[in-house]
Design an enzyme around this catalytic site. Structure first.
Site, mmCIF file in Angstrom:
data_model
loop_
_atom_site.group_PDB
_atom_site.id
_atom_site.type_symbol
_atom_site.label_atom_id
_atom_site.label_comp_id
_atom_site.label_asym_id
_atom_site.label_seq_id
_atom_site.Cartn_x
_atom_site.Cartn_y
_atom_site.Cartn_z
ATOM 1 N N SER A 22 0.806 -1.224 0.000
ATOM 2 C CA SER A 22 0.000 0.000 0.000
ATOM 3 C C SER A 22 0.836 1.269 0.000
ATOM 4 O O SER A 22 0.307 2.353 -0.219
ATOM 5 C CB SER A 22 -0.925 0.006 1.223
ATOM 6 N N LYS A 24 3.048 1.783 2.755
ATOM 7 C CA LYS A 24 3.294 2.037 4.183
ATOM 8 C C LYS A 24 4.760 2.350 4.470
ATOM 9 O O LYS A 24 5.065 3.330 5.148
ATOM 10 C CB LYS A 24 2.906 0.828 5.037
ATOM 11 N N ALA A 43 14.822 -3.240 11.482
ATOM 12 C CA ALA A 43 14.216 -4.238 10.599
ATOM 13 C C ALA A 43 13.865 -5.498 11.381
ATOM 14 O O ALA A 43 14.716 -6.062 12.062
ATOM 15 C CB ALA A 43 15.187 -4.589 9.477
ATOM 16 N N HIS A 59 14.599 -2.497 -0.374
ATOM 17 C CA HIS A 59 14.322 -1.504 0.674
ATOM 18 C C HIS A 59 15.595 -0.737 1.031
ATOM 19 O O HIS A 59 15.569 0.486 1.177
ATOM 20 C CB HIS A 59 13.740 -2.174 1.923
ATOM 21 N N ARG A 60 16.713 -1.460 1.192
ATOM 22 C CA ARG A 60 17.987 -0.806 1.524
ATOM 23 C C ARG A 60 18.394 0.182 0.438
ATOM 24 O O ARG A 60 18.837 1.294 0.736
ATOM 25 C CB ARG A 60 19.086 -1.852 1.694
#
Length: 177
Positions: A22, A24, A43, A59-60
């Site tokens: 979504s 987030k 994490a 993500h990193r």
């Protein structure tokens, strides 16, 4: 934001929830970086397979090198206490943490209660990401129902102690609290 009854130096507890994919995490990263100091990424995911390794790497890469990173699959309270006094802390994500607790056969309810008691005493901001898992159909097996129910209780608990709660849909945040 300072709430009544909070320590004067306390910044915020922000809970960001929504469905899978979504937006987030991206929203939480933006909110975390808005606070002064070097942001800390806590994490809860573990790279147990190639797919998760890929997700973590993406993500990193998106966050870049400005973040301090801590991998904490279980002991969130300890990680938050150890990172006090610096920049804002982003916990991503609580539902993975819950899953880790369940798989480790730890008392998830006690762990959630303990974290909820500690959060109001922290001074540095804490932004927490969690999945909303209760909007779909009722799962067809007991384990999935147990997880869904535990996640709902956990989310209600943290929403209750948070200064702000946002629900993210299609990348758009809606302020709930």
């Amino acid at each position: 934001m300072i709430s009544a009854g909070r320590q004067e130096t306390f910044m915020a507890v922000i809970l960001i929830t929504g469905g899978a994919r979504s937006g987030k995490s991206r929203r939480a990263e933006t909110r975390t970086q808005a606070f002064p100091g070097r942001p800390v990424y806590i994490a809860t995911a573990e790279a147990l397979d190639a797919e998760m390794e890929d997700r973590i790497a993406k993500h990193r890469a998106r966050r870049g090198a400005d973040w301090i990173e801590r991998e904490v699959p279980l002991d969130l309270v300890q990680a938050l206490v150890e990172t006090e006094g610096g920049g804002a802390r982003l916990v991503d994500c609580l539902t993975l943490w819950l899953s880790n607790l369940l798989h480790s056969e730890r008392d998830w309810s006690r762990e959630v209660t303990h974290l909820a008691e500690v959060l109001p005493r922290l001074r540095s901001p804490v932004i927490m990401v969690t999945n909303e898992v209760g909007l779909g159909i009722v799962p067809d097996n007991a384990l999935a129902r147990t997880y869904r129910d535990a996640a709902g209780i956990m989310n209600q608990t943290f929403a209750g102690v948070a200064d702000e709660v946002e629900f993210v849909v299609a990348g758009l945040p809606m302020k709930l609290k």
